[in-house]
Design a protein around this motif. Structure first.
Motif: not given
Length: 185
Positions: A77, A111, A114
């Motif tokens: 990530r 984020l 991923d």
């Protein structure tokens, strides 16, 4: 099944390197899991066990020959500072971040990727995500100082702050970071 065969210890699924055989065990990427491949593997007399392992296809395609003893690839990530944080937090080294703002906090990050990176090597990950040719699903800017790389698997996560020269392993603890919508690979 005609499109599935074994050749030189490799399992080929319609021309794709799906896995390999080591001893009496087949190690196969779950990307190729299905009835046809399962039936094929069951019919192979020398195979007593099948292990489905993420990243096998990528490693075979990258020319990695000795897969049996190599490290299992972790997913990654990439965390980058949110647009709303103090602009002076961005693109600075770890020591300066700690002096001015404290330890990097998950609340300040979002984020931006991923997925898989075909390697656990931080330098290689940096090179891959620092170019303008980002992989599908990557929504951030080129990897830079103040970003955090997370390597994770079923055992847990390890976090690495992108520092001035190299990487600094950090705790990055606290509440779960807020995730922005990203495509899973």
């Amino acid at each position: 099944m005609r499109g599935i065969r074994m050749e030189n210890g490799r399992i080929l699924y319609f021309g794709n390197l799906a896995g390999y055989v080591t001893g009496n065990k087949a190690v196969v990427d779950p990307l190729f899991s299905g009835d046809g491949l399962n039936r094929f593997l069951e019919k192979q007399k020398g195979i007593r066990e099948v292990e489905w392992r993420d990243g096998v296809y990528d490693r075979l395609m990258n020319g990695q020959d000795d897969l049996s003893d190599g490290p299992v690839l972790k997913n990654i990530r990439i965390w980058q500072l949110k647009p709303s944080v103090d602009v002076h937090m961005k693109f600075i080294g770890y020591d300066r971040m700690r002096e001015r703002f404290g330890e990097p906090s998950p609340e300040d990050y979002q984020l931006v990727f991923d997925g898989e990176a075909e390697t656990n090597n931080l330098e290689e990950i940096y090179d891959k995500f620092n170019t303008g040719l980002h992989p599908p699903g990557y929504t951030g800017h080129s990897l830079s100082m103040s970003d955090v790389i997370e390597l994770y698997d079923g055992e847990g996560s390890e976090f690495h702050y992108v520092d001035e020269r190299g990487f600094k392993t950090i705790a990055f603890g606290g509440p779960e970071p807020v995730q922005s919508p990203v495509m899973q690979l």
